[in-house]
Design a protein around this motif. Structure first.
Motif, PDB file in Angstrom:
ATOM      1  N   TYR A 293       0.797  -1.219   0.000  1.00 31.65           N
ATOM      2  CA  TYR A 293       0.000   0.000   0.000  1.00 31.65           C
ATOM      3  C   TYR A 293       0.834   1.275   0.000  1.00 31.65           C
ATOM      4  O   TYR A 293       0.288   2.370   0.022  1.00 31.65           O
ATOM      5  CB  TYR A 293      -0.957   0.007   1.198  1.00 31.65           C
ATOM      6  N   GLY A 294       2.146   1.151   0.001  1.00 25.61           N
ATOM      7  CA  GLY A 294       3.006   2.314  -0.135  1.00 25.61           C
ATOM      8  C   GLY A 294       3.219   3.133   1.114  1.00 25.61           C
ATOM      9  O   GLY A 294       3.717   4.268   1.041  1.00 25.61           O
ATOM     10  N   ARG A 337      -3.092   7.102  -7.758  1.00 21.63           N
ATOM     11  CA  ARG A 337      -3.207   5.742  -7.247  1.00 21.63           C
ATOM     12  C   ARG A 337      -2.680   5.637  -5.822  1.00 21.63           C
ATOM     13  O   ARG A 337      -3.252   4.934  -4.974  1.00 21.63           O
ATOM     14  CB  ARG A 337      -2.435   4.780  -8.155  1.00 21.63           C
ATOM     15  N   GLU A 338      -1.563   6.332  -5.531  1.00 22.82           N
ATOM     16  CA  GLU A 338      -0.933   6.263  -4.213  1.00 22.82           C
ATOM     17  C   GLU A 338      -1.895   6.715  -3.112  1.00 22.82           C
ATOM     18  O   GLU A 338      -1.898   6.177  -2.008  1.00 22.82           O
ATOM     19  CB  GLU A 338       0.336   7.123  -4.180  1.00 22.82           C
ATOM     20  N   ARG A 342      -4.683   4.498   0.140  1.00 22.78           N
ATOM     21  CA  ARG A 342      -4.783   4.837   1.560  1.00 22.78           C
ATOM     22  C   ARG A 342      -6.226   4.913   2.042  1.00 22.78           C
ATOM     23  O   ARG A 342      -6.469   5.152   3.225  1.00 22.78           O
ATOM     24  CB  ARG A 342      -4.058   6.161   1.827  1.00 22.78           C
TER      25      ARG A 342
END
Length: 412
Positions: A293-294, A337-338, A342
């Motif tokens: 999920y970064g 997208r990032e 979240r």
């Protein structure tokens, strides 16, 4: 002591192996049996502890070579001073069991670990011998995961990598202070040194395979590790930081978390009861936040309370979103997208579908609902072409009820 038969040994050594959680795998070499030869073909499918990518259950024979050990780690039920029934397989017994279980379609692979007997090198030699005989003498093509011993000669670990799909070296505890207190005979420096050597060998092996098709495979499914949760004073923020460092330093495929389980005749310095199993679950969720999920480790740790512990009644992704309400709601038709990753309730598959679909038309709330498992969970955090909630920072969201304590990160 009475001589044990194979069935009795299996009962003891399979039970003793249950404390090692690191026998799952997300990948393996694509071996097949198109030539009509060989045992245990994986036929190109990934191997994992519970389910293959096609949803089929995968079983491994998960045993210890022996539960005897020359070490006396406080948290280990197989420690030298533990009053447990001991058993030991011979190399041939493990080979015979593996082949017999495979032929009966009970298993598709082997996970083999061991207590330390005589010396680290001697034990590692026995583990390698099992894998070598299976591969070379019986042409066994099933999955093999070997637990390696940090203090063993690097050449023995290298040999293990030529026969095994995955190797693992347990980091044991999240912090150096915990290891010094509970396993003073083990060295964090040696453990990490062995993990670094294994990383180098895996990278070199992959590079050789790219250059020369005839180069031997070396641990094609990489390496993993396990840390025990709740045996020492490490909080969740420390565990998250330690796991992130392990991923960065050694390119691990997985870090596994194993909730400490009280053992008979336990040392006085150990906790009297095990931590809640939901704590282990929350750590796995935080692990996914970093890997898929970064989230940076500091961001995941921000979901923890002042004591560094993740909330048990809320999944960490939702806890993070509630702490940073001013970042929501997110416009699903415009957000990168990032940022979509979240949003609580949106997983990578759902996010990728949103990004793909919005190129052709503006998404409505019903469109998002068809892409996720729970639109009710997602709705307070998003804006669509026909939906705009009250700004999240102005909302008073109810905390999950007891029945919702298993809220999952992995929507979509």
């Amino acid at each position: 002591m009475a001589q044990l038969d194979t069935r009795e040994k299996l009962a003891i050594l399979a039970d003793a192996a249950k404390y090692d959680a690191s026998c799952a795998s997300s990948g393996t070499a694509k071996r097949n049996s198109r030539d009509g030869k060989g045992l245990g073909s994986t036929e190109g499918m990934g191997i994992c502890h519970a389910y293959a990518p096609d949803g089929r259950c995968i079983s491994l024979l998960k045993i210890l070579l022996t539960n005897s050990c020359i070490f006396d780690c406080h948290y280990c039920i197989n420690r030298k001073s533990s009053n447990v029934r001991r058993a030991r397989f011979t190399v041939d017994e493990v080979v015979t069991l593996t082949l017999s279980f495979y032929r009966r379609n009970y298993i598709e692979g082997l996970f083999l670990s061991s207590g330390i007997i005589r010396s680290s090198d001697y034990t590692m030699e026995q583990i390698v011998a099992v894998a070598r005989i299976l591969r070379e003498e019986h042409d066994f093509r099933g999955y093999i995961h070997l637990k390696t011993i940090p203090d063993a000669d690097p050449e023995l670990i290298h040999q293990a990598g030529l026969y095994a799909d995955r190797l693992s070296i347990n980091i044991e505890l999240p912090t150096e202070r915990g290891l010094n207190r509970l396993a003073p005979e083990k060295s964090g420096t040696r453990i990490r040194g062995a993990m670094d050597g294994l990383k180098t060998a895996i990278v070199d092996g992959h590079d050789a395979r790219r250059r020369y098709r005839s180069a031997p495979r070396f641990a094609p499914a990489g390496q993993s590790t396990q840390m025990i949760v709740g045996a020492d004073s490490a909080n969740d923020a420390e565990i998250i930081g330690s796991a992130s460092q392990l991923y960065d330093d050694y390119e691990l495929r997985r870090v596994y978390y194993s909730a400490f389980s009280p053992i008979p005749d336990a040392s006085a310095i150990l906790p009297l009861k095990r931590p809640p199993l939901i704590r282990e679950h929350r750590l796995y969720q935080s692990d996914w936040m970093m890997r898929f999920y970064g989230f940076a480790p500091a961001e995941v740790a921000a979901a923890a309370g002042p004591d560094g512990m993740l909330p048990l009644d809320t999944d960490p992704k939702l806890a993070w979103a509630l702490k940073f309400r001013d970042m929501f709601p997110v416009d699903v038709n415009r957000a990168p997208r990032e940022m979509l990753l979240r949003v609580p309730g949106l997983g990578p598959k759902a996010v990728d579908a949103i990004v793909k679909t919005r190129r052709w038309h503006a998404l409505r709330l019903d469109d998002v609902g068809r892409l996720t498992n729970s639109i009710a969970k997602v709705r307070p955090f998003i804006v669509t072409s026909d939906w705009r909630p009250v700004r999240l920072s102005d909302q008073v969201l109810p905390m999950p009820k007891a029945a919702d304590t298993q809220l999952e990160l992995f929507g979509g």
